[in-house]
Motif scaffolding. Sequence first.
Motif, PDB file in Angstrom:
ATOM      1  N   LYS A 229       0.767  -1.217   0.048  1.00 52.30           N
ATOM      2  CA  LYS A 229      -0.019  -0.118  -0.066  1.00 52.30           C
ATOM      3  C   LYS A 229       0.777   1.346  -0.082  1.00 52.30           C
ATOM      4  O   LYS A 229       1.653   1.353   0.603  1.00 52.30           O
ATOM      5  CB  LYS A 229      -0.945   0.099   1.129  1.00 52.30           C
ATOM      6  CG  LYS A 229      -1.884   1.135   1.127  1.00 52.30           C
ATOM      7  CD  LYS A 229      -2.857   1.086   2.503  1.00 52.30           C
ATOM      8  CE  LYS A 229      -3.736   2.288   2.245  1.00 52.30           C
ATOM      9  NZ  LYS A 229      -4.952   2.047   3.551  1.00 52.30           N
ATOM     10  N   VAL A 230       0.534   2.201  -0.818  1.00 49.91           N
ATOM     11  CA  VAL A 230       1.499   3.354  -1.016  1.00 49.91           C
ATOM     12  C   VAL A 230       0.914   4.380  -0.097  1.00 49.91           C
ATOM     13  O   VAL A 230      -0.161   4.238   0.700  1.00 49.91           O
ATOM     14  CB  VAL A 230       1.224   4.109  -2.360  1.00 49.91           C
ATOM     15  CG1 VAL A 230       1.655   3.435  -3.603  1.00 49.91           C
ATOM     16  CG2 VAL A 230      -0.211   4.501  -2.541  1.00 49.91           C
ATOM     17  N   LEU A 231       2.124   5.052   0.534  1.00 51.28           N
ATOM     18  CA  LEU A 231       1.816   6.151   1.282  1.00 51.28           C
ATOM     19  C   LEU A 231       1.315   7.403   1.089  1.00 51.28           C
ATOM     20  O   LEU A 231       1.438   7.503  -0.433  1.00 51.28           O
ATOM     21  CB  LEU A 231       3.052   6.397   2.018  1.00 51.28           C
ATOM     22  CG  LEU A 231       3.700   5.462   3.388  1.00 51.28           C
ATOM     23  CD1 LEU A 231       4.850   6.027   4.088  1.00 51.28           C
ATOM     24  CD2 LEU A 231       2.636   5.196   4.394  1.00 51.28           C
ATOM     25  N   ASP A 232       0.557   8.364   1.557  1.00 52.91           N
ATOM     26  CA  ASP A 232       0.150   9.591   1.086  1.00 52.91           C
ATOM     27  C   ASP A 232       1.035  10.404   0.262  1.00 52.91           C
ATOM     28  O   ASP A 232       2.159  10.569   0.824  1.00 52.91           O
ATOM     29  CB  ASP A 232      -0.421  10.341   2.180  1.00 52.91           C
ATOM     30  CG  ASP A 232      -1.598   9.812   2.959  1.00 52.91           C
ATOM     31  OD1 ASP A 232      -2.261   9.066   2.371  1.00 52.91           O
ATOM     32  OD2 ASP A 232      -1.869  10.099   3.919  1.00 52.91           O
ATOM     33  N   PRO A 233       0.524  10.911  -0.824  1.00 49.11           N
ATOM     34  CA  PRO A 233       1.556  11.699  -1.653  1.00 49.11           C
ATOM     35  C   PRO A 233       1.898  13.412  -1.034  1.00 49.11           C
ATOM     36  O   PRO A 233       2.855  13.686  -1.326  1.00 49.11           O
ATOM     37  CB  PRO A 233       0.898  11.927  -3.026  1.00 49.11           C
ATOM     38  CG  PRO A 233      -0.601  11.699  -2.573  1.00 49.11           C
ATOM     39  CD  PRO A 233      -0.560  11.091  -1.406  1.00 49.11           C
ATOM     40  N   ASP A 234       0.975  13.534  -0.132  1.00 48.51           N
ATOM     41  CA  ASP A 234       1.430  14.794   0.480  1.00 48.51           C
ATOM     42  C   ASP A 234       2.648  15.138   1.173  1.00 48.51           C
ATOM     43  O   ASP A 234       2.923  16.368   1.353  1.00 48.51           O
ATOM     44  CB  ASP A 234       0.168  15.181   1.491  1.00 48.51           C
ATOM     45  CG  ASP A 234      -1.350  14.744   1.030  1.00 48.51           C
ATOM     46  OD1 ASP A 234      -1.432  13.520   0.671  1.00 48.51           O
ATOM     47  OD2 ASP A 234      -2.046  15.771   0.829  1.00 48.51           O
ATOM     48  N   TYR A 235       3.016  14.351   1.620  1.00 46.91           N
ATOM     49  CA  TYR A 235       4.558  14.324   2.364  1.00 46.91           C
ATOM     50  C   TYR A 235       5.696  13.901   1.526  1.00 46.91           C
ATOM     51  O   TYR A 235       6.747  13.758   2.085  1.00 46.91           O
ATOM     52  CB  TYR A 235       4.450  13.363   3.569  1.00 46.91           C
ATOM     53  CG  TYR A 235       3.356  13.572   4.281  1.00 46.91           C
ATOM     54  CD1 TYR A 235       3.106  14.896   5.022  1.00 46.91           C
ATOM     55  CD2 TYR A 235       2.106  12.568   4.711  1.00 46.91           C
ATOM     56  CE1 TYR A 235       2.016  15.028   6.033  1.00 46.91           C
ATOM     57  CE2 TYR A 235       1.000  13.108   5.202  1.00 46.91           C
ATOM     58  CZ  TYR A 235       0.880  14.153   5.858  1.00 46.91           C
ATOM     59  OH  TYR A 235      -0.213  14.235   6.628  1.00 46.91           O
ATOM     60  N   LEU A 236       5.581  13.940   0.236  1.00 52.51           N
ATOM     61  CA  LEU A 236       6.625  13.504  -0.764  1.00 52.51           C
ATOM     62  C   LEU A 236       6.865  14.860  -1.500  1.00 52.51           C
ATOM     63  O   LEU A 236       6.232  15.523  -2.200  1.00 52.51           O
ATOM     64  CB  LEU A 236       6.201  12.471  -1.829  1.00 52.51           C
ATOM     65  CG  LEU A 236       7.254  11.950  -2.760  1.00 52.51           C
ATOM     66  CD1 LEU A 236       8.580  11.386  -2.140  1.00 52.51           C
ATOM     67  CD2 LEU A 236       6.736  11.036  -3.816  1.00 52.51           C
ATOM     68  N   ILE A 237       8.295  15.124  -1.785  1.00 49.23           N
ATOM     69  CA  ILE A 237       8.679  16.188  -2.625  1.00 49.23           C
ATOM     70  C   ILE A 237       9.958  15.675  -3.277  1.00 49.23           C
ATOM     71  O   ILE A 237      10.893  15.000  -2.918  1.00 49.23           O
ATOM     72  CB  ILE A 237       9.681  17.149  -1.459  1.00 49.23           C
ATOM     73  CG1 ILE A 237       8.742  17.836  -0.327  1.00 49.23           C
ATOM     74  CG2 ILE A 237       9.835  18.285  -2.256  1.00 49.23           C
ATOM     75  CD1 ILE A 237       9.187  18.296   0.761  1.00 49.23           C
ATOM     76  N   LEU A 238       9.884  15.934  -4.585  1.00 49.52           N
ATOM     77  CA  LEU A 238      10.789  15.776  -5.560  1.00 49.52           C
ATOM     78  C   LEU A 238      11.914  16.963  -5.139  1.00 49.52           C
ATOM     79  O   LEU A 238      11.842  18.166  -5.888  1.00 49.52           O
ATOM     80  CB  LEU A 238      10.205  15.946  -7.182  1.00 49.52           C
ATOM     81  CG  LEU A 238      11.463  15.865  -8.251  1.00 49.52           C
ATOM     82  CD1 LEU A 238      12.501  14.662  -7.940  1.00 49.52           C
ATOM     83  CD2 LEU A 238      10.797  15.791  -9.538  1.00 49.52           C
ATOM     84  N   MET A 239      13.115  16.706  -4.638  1.00 51.70           N
ATOM     85  CA  MET A 239      13.873  17.830  -4.254  1.00 51.70           C
ATOM     86  C   MET A 239      14.708  18.338  -5.412  1.00 51.70           C
ATOM     87  O   MET A 239      14.981  19.438  -5.480  1.00 51.70           O
ATOM     88  CB  MET A 239      14.926  17.285  -2.985  1.00 51.70           C
ATOM     89  CG  MET A 239      14.277  16.883  -1.664  1.00 51.70           C
ATOM     90  SD  MET A 239      13.374  18.235  -1.036  1.00 51.70           S
ATOM     91  CE  MET A 239      14.649  18.880  -0.134  1.00 51.70           C
ATOM     92  N   ASP A 240      15.369  17.544  -6.261  1.00 49.79           N
ATOM     93  CA  ASP A 240      16.234  17.892  -7.131  1.00 49.79           C
ATOM     94  C   ASP A 240      16.418  16.766  -8.211  1.00 49.79           C
ATOM     95  O   ASP A 240      16.351  15.468  -7.854  1.00 49.79           O
ATOM     96  CB  ASP A 240      17.733  18.289  -6.581  1.00 49.79           C
ATOM     97  CG  ASP A 240      18.530  19.194  -7.328  1.00 49.79           C
ATOM     98  OD1 ASP A 240      17.910  19.672  -8.412  1.00 49.79           O
ATOM     99  OD2 ASP A 240      19.740  19.329  -6.865  1.00 49.79           O
ATOM    100  N   ILE A 241      16.888  17.371  -9.564  1.00 48.18           N
ATOM    101  CA  ILE A 241      17.211  16.432 -10.359  1.00 48.18           C
ATOM    102  C   ILE A 241      18.666  17.056 -11.074  1.00 48.18           C
ATOM    103  O   ILE A 241      18.598  18.074 -11.207  1.00 48.18           O
ATOM    104  CB  ILE A 241      16.216  16.278 -11.751  1.00 48.18           C
ATOM    105  CG1 ILE A 241      14.699  15.940 -11.102  1.00 48.18           C
ATOM    106  CG2 ILE A 241      16.759  15.565 -12.833  1.00 48.18           C
ATOM    107  CD1 ILE A 241      13.587  15.771 -12.115  1.00 48.18           C
ATOM    108  N   ILE A 242      19.542  16.055 -11.135  1.00 46.20           N
ATOM    109  CA  ILE A 242      20.763  16.360 -11.513  1.00 46.20           C
ATOM    110  C   ILE A 242      21.110  15.820 -12.798  1.00 46.20           C
ATOM    111  O   ILE A 242      20.956  14.868 -13.140  1.00 46.20           O
ATOM    112  CB  ILE A 242      21.879  16.132 -10.257  1.00 46.20           C
ATOM    113  CG1 ILE A 242      21.519  16.693  -8.850  1.00 46.20           C
ATOM    114  CG2 ILE A 242      23.370  16.389 -10.824  1.00 46.20           C
ATOM    115  CD1 ILE A 242      22.381  16.225  -7.875  1.00 46.20           C
TER     116      ILE A 242
END
Length: 288
Positions: A229-242
């Motif tokens: 089961k996936v956790l809520d998306p509200d607490y996920l951040i795409l911080m960076d792409i290098i």
Amino acid sequence: MKRTALKIGYIGTNFHGFQRQPDLRTVEEELIYHLRKLNYIDDLKKSRFRIAGRTDAGVHSLGNVISFQSEKEVQVNEINNSLPDDIQILAKAPVRFGFKPRYAEMRQYRYILFRQDLDLEKLDEVAEIFKGTHNFTNFTKRFQKTTTRTIADIKITEGNLNDYHKKEFPNLHDTISPIFIDIYGESFLWNMVRKMVRVFVDVAIGKMSLEMVEELLNPGENDPRVNIKVLDPDYLILMDIIYDGIKFVYDDYACERFKRNLVDSLDNLQRKYAIRESMIKSLEDLRK
């Protein structure tokens, strides 16, 4: 004609994800609308408009990337003045004609947990198991050509938001200190990070063993897929792409502007918190 890559920050709460969808508000739709409005692009095919990743509804970003080519010199703050406050351009970089933002050197995702019942030593042990190259078929909803992915690093740290809360909102009571789980990898499957963090939590509360985690990462050829089961998306951040050889230049004014928008949203949350806290206390008083 120049090709430019832009790094995008957005608060995902009021978006139905990044990817365009009919009759729904999405990050990609907003970006395309305003880039067209300002005459940066017209035809998406001719401008070679490309995106780095499709975050789900509710997921936030400080580092998603788009690229396109235009005859017009890209002015970050001209675009930001047109965009709504919950999505802003933070940085830009000139890129080669064949640049495809999908192919990154490294992505960083951060999931924030607000729980007091987690065994931090267990979290570190799970992190060591996840590091390296594994078969993540049990960590995605979709069937894909290959489910092998490499996790370069996982960092787990205890955050402290209380000092900021006390400074900005002195009436706000102490909150649970967050736990940051930062996951680094070249690419990720759909829902992969949120399913991984679910396993972190299950192990840390004693619901799952480390041996079970090993089994999830090494399924047999004929083994049925495990439903995590996936956790809520509200607490996920795409911080960076290098990207290798590409250096984004952050616009100071744009970053401060987005920071102010985040602070303003915190103020609204503080007001909502105060209302609910007042109602809770009043209910307790009424029952005396």
